[in-house]
Structures are given as structure tokens and as C-alpha cells.
Enzyme design. Sequence first.
Site: not given
Length: 392
Positions: A164-166, A137
Site C-alpha cells: 500500500v505504501d509503495f 500501510d
Amino acid sequence: MPLKGIKILDFGRYIAGPYCAALLADYGADVIRIEAPGGNDDRYTVPVAADGSGAMFMQMNRAKRCLTLKPGSPEGREIVRRLVETADVVIANLPHDALVKLGLDYDSLSAINPRIILATASAFGSEGPLASRVGFDAVGQAMSGTVHLTGTPDQPYRAQVNYVDFGTALHCAFGVMLALRTREATGKGQCVSGSLLGTALAMSNALTIDHALNGIDRQPIGNRAFSSGPTDVFRTRDGWILTQIVGAPIFARWCELVGRPELVDDPRYASDILRGDNGEELSAIMQRWCIERTSDDAIAELAAARVPAAPVLRAGEALGQPQVAAMGFVEPVGYPGANGPVPVIRAPIRLSGHDKAPPIRAPQVGEHSVAILAELGYGPEAIAALHAAKII
């Protein structure tokens, strides 16, 4: 359930893949998490249960079944083949070369099942000079311009929450739904590809458009905002609060509240962008107003004036808010060996025509291996042999 009858194989790791699958599980998809015998590394980050399963794992893998498997072994490849024959979606946020090695690339999967949908996410995408590099992320945060603009001129900061991951997981879930809708018409699957860099750039795009068209090289300004004010974090007598004042009507109400009505006609504050440019002065006014009040009193006065504000809460305080309880965001589930119910928050949306599937805890390592293999036609002796060979 909107996704009842959809079978998903989750080979994901950490957040981007597993959270995509969890969102789909919330609405009825049958998600099988594939882990290595003994469990994957991402199961054990920030342990909260006796078996070592972690806080992130509890959220990312709710309502899934767990099959332990060595997918690279000959026996494991046969199990994967049988799974893919009966599945609708495969989720695997792995580098492309790893997908090929495991036979999880789209060409290999579609040769088994032409209706299969592959959802994959990587750090940088499948093309370009960085395609083969790995990343998490924070790499996306750093390369999108947001880390530079967070913190102070002397010290950039990344966000502690892995947005960013989510965001990549949300984009991939959106892509899966598009692919399922398209398959209804064509009968064919396809590959859905996401990337951390792409998500990060999409979320920071307004900043990059600003630079491209206005030529302004913005620098970090702490908790203030470039295009509104006073948007900032302020100390009160007993804590901290945040305000976000956007638009002329709210700014006018704020001016009246803090006893500075003349600021409405001050040309320095005639628009949101000007209030952002001159936000340091507005924040100073607001700080003087806040320091004379407790956080509760300040929030109450701001709410009465219809000025957006919130207390700055610790993580341990966030779930205890009456509003959180009223909205039913927290859905506690038990987990063996945990010190209490796990306060899981599932997809924070409501459909007027459908409820979510009932909340179900994350699985223990290999908890459903026997049942899943039996569904694929493996008998007790074959399953015992796979256990003995440590394939599952």
C-alpha cells in the site's frame, strides 16, 4: 535525463513520500532530503551500516542529498523559504495539520512560489471522519478487505511487503508528472494528494466490484484463487513451488501434463471462475503431482508445458537468480560502514530513449548541508552559526 533540472524537496517519512522522490531521482531530479539534526526515525529501521542507517532507508533515499534542519524554528523557516523559492516539487507525507504547522501546506508554499507542486500522502485523505487519524500501510490493507481474504478463516494475515505504501508512492509520482506536464502549459503549480486508504481500495477494487454486483461474500481460501485454478502453493520433495493457471489454453496444457486430460471437458472446470470455485480438488491433484518431484524438476516440466510457475524463494535467495542478473535489476552501491555493497533495486522500468541516472548511494546524516546552504547564499560564518544553534 528526463527530469534534469527538476529540484525536489523531500520532507517524506518511511515509504510513501521517500519512494516517490526516489523514483524521480532515478531519472535525474535533484532531490534534497530534509531530516532532523541527528537523522529521522525512518533512517534507523533494520540497521545495516555502522551509523545505524537501515535497509529500507538505503532503498528509499538513493541518489538524494541530505540537509539536516529544524524547519519549525525561525531560522529553519527562512531556509525552507529559500529552498521553496528555487524548487519545483515538495514531497511531504505528513498529516495536514503538521503541514500547516511547518508552513508546508499548499497555500503557504504557493504564496512563496506559485509554480511549486506539493505532493502529499496521508492515511485517509484530507476529508471525512478519519481525516485527522494517522496510519501506516497495514491500516490500508485491513480496511480494503484484503487482510480478511488472506490467510485462513480462523486467522487473517497482512502482507509482509508494504504494497500500500509503495502503491501510494507510485500514484503520487504519477501525479507529480501530471502536475509538471500541466505546469508547462499554465505556469502554475498545484497540490497532488494521495492516501493509503485510496491506494488500498484501488488495488482491491475487483474484489469489491465482485461483491457489489454479484453479492458474494468471499471468505479466505489460503493460497488458492477465487477466479482461477489450480492457483496455489505446493510442497515438493525439497521445497515449495507456486502455480497460477489462468485461461482455458493453460488449463488444458496443465491437464495434459498431470495426466488428467479428461478434466478439460469436465463441466466443473469449464471456466476460470468455476475452476476457482472448485479449486480445492484441482489443488489436491496438483499436490500429488508435485510431491513426487523436486522443485527444480517440477518447475522444468511446467516451463516446458508453458504453465506459469515459480519456486517459493527466501529473501536471501531472491537476488541470486540468473534472471535477476540478466535484467540488471540489482545496482550495488557502497555505503560507509556497511558490511558490503548495498544491493539496491531502482525503478524497474526501461526507457528506450533514456538511461537512468548513475546509481548513487543514500546520503549520510547532513552530508550535503553545507553545500546546499551555500547554494542558497549562506556564507561559512552563517552556516557555522546555524550548526552552533543546532538548527542544522
